[in-house]
Design an enzyme around this catalytic site. Structure first.
Site, short mmCIF file in Angstrom:
data_model
loop_
_atom_site.label_atom_id
_atom_site.label_comp_id
_atom_site.label_asym_id
_atom_site.label_seq_id
_atom_site.Cartn_x
_atom_site.Cartn_y
_atom_site.Cartn_z
N HIS A 307 27.70 -27.03 3.26
CA HIS A 307 27.95 -25.98 3.94
C HIS A 307 28.71 -26.35 5.48
O HIS A 307 28.20 -27.43 5.86
CB HIS A 307 26.72 -25.24 4.07
CG HIS A 307 26.79 -23.64 4.71
ND1 HIS A 307 27.14 -23.22 5.77
CD2 HIS A 307 26.99 -22.69 3.77
CE1 HIS A 307 27.23 -21.93 6.07
NE2 HIS A 307 27.15 -21.59 4.54
N ASP A 365 24.77 -20.34 -3.33
CA ASP A 365 25.22 -20.39 -4.42
C ASP A 365 24.58 -21.10 -5.55
O ASP A 365 24.93 -21.06 -6.80
CB ASP A 365 26.70 -20.56 -4.22
CG ASP A 365 27.58 -19.63 -3.52
OD1 ASP A 365 28.15 -19.86 -2.72
OD2 ASP A 365 27.31 -18.43 -3.71
C1 SDX Z 1 29.52 -20.14 0.89
O1 SDX Z 1 30.71 -20.00 5.72
C2 SDX Z 1 29.71 -19.51 5.18
O2 SDX Z 1 28.63 -19.04 5.71
C3 SDX Z 1 30.06 -19.32 3.48
C4 SDX Z 1 28.67 -18.76 2.88
C5 SDX Z 1 28.60 -17.13 3.25
O3 SDX Z 1 27.48 -16.85 3.21
O4 SDX Z 1 29.55 -16.32 3.84
O5 SDX Z 1 27.49 -19.31 3.41
C6 SDX Z 1 28.80 -18.58 1.40
O6 SDX Z 1 30.63 -20.16 0.92
C7 SDX Z 1 28.76 -21.30 0.42
C8 SDX Z 1 29.59 -22.45 0.28
C9 SDX Z 1 29.85 -22.18 -1.35
N1 SDX Z 1 30.82 -23.16 -1.74
C10 SDX Z 1 30.36 -24.43 -2.45
O7 SDX Z 1 29.46 -24.56 -2.99
C11 SDX Z 1 31.43 -25.20 -2.85
C12 SDX Z 1 31.19 -26.75 -2.82
N2 SDX Z 1 30.98 -26.91 -1.17
C13 SDX Z 1 32.43 -27.48 -0.66
O8 SDX Z 1 33.63 -27.25 -1.25
C14 SDX Z 1 31.94 -27.40 0.84
O9 SDX Z 1 30.77 -28.29 0.97
C15 SDX Z 1 32.05 -26.33 1.68
C16 SDX Z 1 33.43 -25.68 1.43
C17 SDX Z 1 31.06 -25.35 1.53
C18 SDX Z 1 32.04 -26.75 3.37
O10 SDX Z 1 33.06 -27.63 3.27
P1 SDX Z 1 33.51 -28.24 5.03
O11 SDX Z 1 32.35 -27.85 5.96
O12 SDX Z 1 34.69 -28.00 5.48
O13 SDX Z 1 33.18 -29.84 4.69
P2 SDX Z 1 34.32 -30.58 4.25
O14 SDX Z 1 34.89 -30.20 2.97
O15 SDX Z 1 34.77 -31.35 5.23
O16 SDX Z 1 33.11 -31.83 3.68
C19 SDX Z 1 32.67 -32.72 4.46
C20 SDX Z 1 32.36 -33.96 3.42
C21 SDX Z 1 33.54 -34.52 2.98
O17 SDX Z 1 33.49 -35.81 2.58
P3 SDX Z 1 34.53 -36.52 3.59
O18 SDX Z 1 36.08 -36.33 3.64
O19 SDX Z 1 33.98 -36.54 5.16
O20 SDX Z 1 34.41 -38.12 3.01
O21 SDX Z 1 31.45 -33.87 2.53
C22 SDX Z 1 32.11 -33.83 1.39
C23 SDX Z 1 33.39 -33.88 1.47
O22 SDX Z 1 34.33 -34.42 0.58
N3 SDX Z 1 31.40 -32.67 0.62
C24 SDX Z 1 30.98 -32.84 -0.65
C25 SDX Z 1 30.80 -31.51 -1.00
N4 SDX Z 1 30.69 -30.71 0.04
C26 SDX Z 1 31.43 -31.50 1.16
N5 SDX Z 1 31.09 -33.77 -1.58
C27 SDX Z 1 30.80 -33.32 -2.79
N6 SDX Z 1 30.24 -32.16 -3.28
C28 SDX Z 1 30.42 -31.19 -2.34
N7 SDX Z 1 30.02 -29.82 -2.78
#
Ligand code: SDX
Length: 430
Positions: A307, A365
């Protein structure tokens, strides 16, 4: 806005004072509204990781503490003691309602649950196998063609009517999208049922037999709706605010929010998460998927994990996990293999340095799909249920923005790295 101190920016030998505003809760903010005019520079923040886009009184999130407050009330207390329409009242008007106010509000919503009969024909333009989110975006946007008496955003009464209409009609439209995709007749809302029970009835009742709402499922669905009601300035809410800042009508703004929510990185994650858990199938395959999620060369991510704000745990995921245990236990399917895979995946991931170091925890989720699946919803209905639940948050944030005296059209700038000016070359000389 409480401006206590200022920050000083030094650039090219010149100093610029930036007011610092102190919030009720959360970090201070640097006011950079005059920065470009004074210093001729932009700030750069792709994804808005360090940017406050607005001033709001609706929802507060503390990502480190795993805290979520709606108008100051914690989501844990609301999930335990309140119900969805009461949370809708709280988000819309800022206070918990008295018994009389709640009864009046619930009555107004209940009497707006039917849609214009002509809207039934919209669905016939879609293929039967259309994703319900596609029909939801289309039909909600089309509401602006039916409710001309609630399009004037400058009229507080029309804003109020539009808000009630959307909270009341989104479940009806979402249920119609489900029925259409199932090839079953639409089911009209029943005023004798409560909000969640009415949605279950409109989704699962068929003309051939009587349908009785299961109180366990209705209570669990109402809790799921509460957990999704609002969440500060997330991507879809920011979309609604940006669309609304141009003066677009509220139905068009909510349709824009639904479109944004559909993405798998946002509200589409609940569908993607259950499909991922089903693909994993058994706990012995979890390490294979954990390895893929850690592999930089693999775009795969653990859906339902991570998140932007929560870096400890998502309080909604905790409530959702308890609800999954309760509901599946009451339904006698506590040994549901998908739930076992989810629990084992959470246990393994929270011990794995990759997830711990990147502060990746289950989000809202991760468990919601397991409950919705147990209720009989296909995965394609998971995000529409998120959308109908978030409608009150979107419309509350939209109303707050429209009423904000400082409100102006949102128009970010950019860091341009393209070509400098160059002369046109005739095609014969290229
Ligand atoms: C919702 O914003 C909100 O409030 C949203 C929400 C709401 O109520 O409105 O809470 C609802 O959207 C919840 C999130 C649902 N999405 C998912 O579950 C999809 C999987 N998660 C991600 O794609 C990700 O974690 C996000 C999109 C939720 C957050 O992305 P960020 O904050 O932009 O973080 P990032 O992509 O920069 O990741 C940071 C690091 C990265 O690694 P590095 O590049 O630093 O090496 O963490 C890794 C990412 O690769 N990473 C993950 C991961 N999520 C982040 N690695 C593996 N699995 C994951 N799920």
């Amino acid at each position: 806005m409480d401006t206590k101190t200022k920050a000083t920016l030094t650039l090219d030998g010149k100093s610029y004072d930036l007011p610092v505003h102190a919030p009720t809760l959360g970090p201070n903010v640097l006011d950079i509204r005059k920065l470009y005019a004074d210093a001729g520079v932009f700030t750069y923040d792709p994804g808005f990781t360090s940017t406050a886009s607005c001033e709001s009184t609706i929802t507060f999130i503390d990502g480190d503490k795993g805290e979520l407050l709606h108008r100051g009330y914690s989501i844990d207390e609301l999930a335990e003691h309140s119900h969805f329409l009461e949370v809708c009242y709280l988000l819309l008007y800022g206070e918990l309602p008295t018994a009389a106010q709640l009864s009046d509000f619930e009555g107004r919503v209940t009497r707006h649950t039917m849609v214009h009969e002509q809207m039934h024909y919209f669905f016939r333009g879609f293929r039967r196998d259309s994703h319900p989110m596609a029909t939801l975006v289309g039909v909600v946007g089309a509401m602006s063609a039916f409710y001309h008496d609630s399009l004037d955003i400058n009229d507080p009464w029309q804003r109020e009517v539009a808000a009630i209409r959307m909270i009341a009609k989104l479940p009806t439209i979402a249920a119609m999208a489900f029925k259409y995709s199932a090839g079953q007749p639409f089911v009209y809302p029943k005023n004798s049922l409560d909000y969640a029970g009415n949605f279950l009835h409109m989704c699962f009742a068929i003309p051939a037999e009587d349908y009785v709402v299961n109180p366990i499922l209705s209570k669990a669905l109402d809790r799921i709706m509460m957990l999704h009601a609002d969440h500060e300035q997330n991507a879809s809410t920011s979309t609604v605010r940006l669309a609304g800042s141009s003066g677009a009508n509220p139905f068009a703004c909510i349709a824009a929010g639904i479109a944004c929510l559909w993405g798998p990185a946002h509200g589409g994650a609940n569908q993607a998460c259950l499909e991922m858990l089903r693909e994993i199938g058994t706990v012995d395959r979890i390490p294979e998927f954990i390895a893929r999620a850690k592999n930089k060369d693999d775009p795969f991510r653990l859906m339902g994990f991570g998140h932007r704000v929560y870096k400890n745990f998502d309080p909604r995921a905790k409530v959702m996990k308890e609800s999954a245990d309760e509901v599946l236990g009451l339904l006698g399917i506590e040994n549901n293999p998908t739930l076992q895979v989810a629990k084992e995946m959470e246990r393994i991931a929270l011990e794995d340095d990759y997830f711990v170091s990147k502060k990746l925890y289950p989000n809202v989720d991760f468990y919601s799909g397991i409950i919705l699946d147990a209720m009989g919803f296909p995965t394609s209905m998971f995000t529409p249920i998120f959308a109908l639940s978030r409608t009150v948050g979107w419309i509350s944030q939209w109303k707050e923005m429209i009423a904000d005296k400082d409100q102006k059209i949102g128009r970010p700038r950019q860091l341009y790295v393209g070509e400098k000016h160059r002369k046109y070359v005739d095609v014969r000389h290229r």
